[in-house]
Design a protein around this motif. Structure first.
Motif, PDB file in Angstrom:
ATOM      1  N   ALA A   1       0.835  -1.201   0.000  1.00 22.93           N
ATOM      2  CA  ALA A   1       0.000   0.000   0.000  1.00 22.93           C
ATOM      3  C   ALA A   1       0.871   1.252   0.000  1.00 22.93           C
ATOM      4  O   ALA A   1       1.974   1.264   0.550  1.00 22.93           O
ATOM      5  CB  ALA A   1      -0.907   0.008   1.227  1.00 22.93           C
TER       6      ALA A   1
ATOM      7  N   ILE B   1       0.851   4.764   1.474  1.00 22.05           N
ATOM      8  CA  ILE B   1       0.200   5.530   2.540  1.00 22.05           C
ATOM      9  C   ILE B   1       0.953   6.838   2.735  1.00 22.05           C
ATOM     10  O   ILE B   1       2.167   6.837   2.946  1.00 22.05           O
ATOM     11  CB  ILE B   1       0.172   4.725   3.846  1.00 22.05           C
ATOM     12  CG1 ILE B   1      -0.611   3.423   3.651  1.00 22.05           C
ATOM     13  CG2 ILE B   1      -0.428   5.555   4.980  1.00 22.05           C
ATOM     14  CD1 ILE B   1      -0.576   2.500   4.856  1.00 22.05           C
TER      15      ILE B   1
ATOM     16  N   ASP C   1      -3.081   5.136  -1.740  1.00 19.24           N
ATOM     17  CA  ASP C   1      -4.239   4.356  -1.316  1.00 19.24           C
ATOM     18  C   ASP C   1      -4.901   4.971  -0.092  1.00 19.24           C
ATOM     19  O   ASP C   1      -6.097   4.766   0.147  1.00 19.24           O
ATOM     20  CB  ASP C   1      -3.796   2.924  -0.980  1.00 19.24           C
ATOM     21  CG  ASP C   1      -3.189   2.230  -2.186  1.00 19.24           C
ATOM     22  OD1 ASP C   1      -3.899   2.046  -3.183  1.00 19.24           O
ATOM     23  OD2 ASP C   1      -1.982   1.904  -2.138  1.00 19.24           O
ATOM     24  N   LEU C   2      -4.105   5.722   0.676  1.00 18.80           N
ATOM     25  CA  LEU C   2      -4.593   6.312   1.920  1.00 18.80           C
ATOM     26  C   LEU C   2      -3.772   7.556   2.218  1.00 18.80           C
ATOM     27  O   LEU C   2      -2.544   7.544   2.097  1.00 18.80           O
ATOM     28  CB  LEU C   2      -4.454   5.308   3.064  1.00 18.80           C
ATOM     29  CG  LEU C   2      -4.746   5.779   4.485  1.00 18.80           C
ATOM     30  CD1 LEU C   2      -6.216   6.196   4.641  1.00 18.80           C
ATOM     31  CD2 LEU C   2      -4.402   4.680   5.496  1.00 18.80           C
TER      32      LEU C   2
ATOM     33  N   SER D   1      -9.869   9.355  -0.352  1.00 24.29           N
ATOM     34  CA  SER D   1      -8.773   8.571   0.244  1.00 24.29           C
ATOM     35  C   SER D   1      -8.250   9.205   1.533  1.00 24.29           C
ATOM     36  O   SER D   1      -7.427   8.613   2.217  1.00 24.29           O
ATOM     37  CB  SER D   1      -7.618   8.425  -0.752  1.00 24.29           C
ATOM     38  OG  SER D   1      -6.981   9.668  -0.983  1.00 24.29           O
TER      39      SER D   1
ATOM     40  N   THR E   1      -6.319  -0.755   5.273  1.00 26.20           N
ATOM     41  CA  THR E   1      -5.994  -0.402   3.887  1.00 26.20           C
ATOM     42  C   THR E   1      -5.049  -1.437   3.286  1.00 26.20           C
ATOM     43  O   THR E   1      -5.248  -1.899   2.152  1.00 26.20           O
ATOM     44  CB  THR E   1      -5.354   0.994   3.825  1.00 26.20           C
ATOM     45  OG1 THR E   1      -6.292   1.964   4.296  1.00 26.20           O
ATOM     46  CG2 THR E   1      -4.933   1.352   2.404  1.00 26.20           C
TER      47      THR E   1
ATOM     48  N   LEU F   1      -6.622  -3.651  -2.965  1.00 23.07           N
ATOM     49  CA  LEU F   1      -5.883  -2.556  -3.575  1.00 23.07           C
ATOM     50  C   LEU F   1      -5.911  -2.680  -5.091  1.00 23.07           C
ATOM     51  O   LEU F   1      -5.663  -3.756  -5.629  1.00 23.07           O
ATOM     52  CB  LEU F   1      -4.433  -2.558  -3.088  1.00 23.07           C
ATOM     53  CG  LEU F   1      -4.232  -2.405  -1.572  1.00 23.07           C
ATOM     54  CD1 LEU F   1      -2.757  -2.566  -1.205  1.00 23.07           C
ATOM     55  CD2 LEU F   1      -4.748  -1.055  -1.100  1.00 23.07           C
TER      56      LEU F   1
END
Length: 207
Positions: free
Chosen positions: A5, A7, A126-127, A169, A193, A198
């Protein structure tokens, strides 16, 4: 292999982003997850060294030119980031394109849409954790004012633009909370997450 991910932590200066990035990476590694901290600007590259001198007020650069250097600094790391993510490593990023856009667009006479254009196509996070902090609180934190842009008035303008960039997001957290309090909010959201569905290939930023 499921990819890692991406982030990102965002916020105005002295909001506590770096601290939370380090704590998240350490917590993920303790739980047996692979994670790595990346900081932007990366001050070790050719563009990064120029940016570092600019931020420390050692040199002056025209506003559009420094914006493009900040963007180039992120593009330099894209191949490395993509490789790590494809191998399942989660990347925790201290500042990203949102900072680049917000800090330039807060300057008088520079269009927000123009600021976003050099960032189009970068990997989309993604976040995003946005640590919201009052300008007065930031001023009271260590070393505030040492680098360019660290004034309460300018930070207030930057914060307004951050909120214009906010999308689904983003998770907005109160940055005035204690360090551990924020971390206990961050960790489960980050793990959800990482464990979630994903998109692969990754989405592209503002495309």
């Amino acid at each position: 292999m499921k990819r890692g991910a991406l982030i990102v932590f965002e916020g105005c200066d002295r909001a506590g982003k770096s601290t939370q990035c380090r704590k998240l990476v350490k917590a993920l590694e303790t739980k047996g997850r692979t994670a790595e901290l990346i900081r932007f600007p990366d001050r070790t590259t050719l563009t990064g060294k120029t940016i570092d001198a600019y931020l420390e007020k050692k040199i002056e650069l025209q506003d559009n030119a420094i914006h493009l250097l900040f963007s180039a600094n992120r593009w330099e790391l894209v191949p490395y980031m993509q490789k790590q993510l494809s191998q399942g490593k989660t990347l925790v990023v201290d500042r990203y394109s949102y900072s680049g856009v917000a800090f330039t667009a807060a300057k008088q006479g520079i269009d927000l849409c123009w600021c976003k254009q050099p960032e189009v196509g970068l990997p989309k996070p993604d976040l995003v954790f946005f640590l919201d902090i009052r300008a007065g609180d930031a001023e009271n934190r260590a070393n505030f004012g040492e680098e360019r842009y660290e004034s309460a008035l300018f930070q207030s303008k930057v914060k307004d633009i951050f909120y214009q960039l906010k999308d689904s997001s983003w998770k907005v957290l109160d940055g005035s909370q204690g360090i551990e309090d924020i971390h206990h909010l961050v960790l489960p959201i980050a793990e959800d997450t990482i464990d979630g569905d994903l998109p692969n290939p990754m989405d592209k930023l503002w495309s």
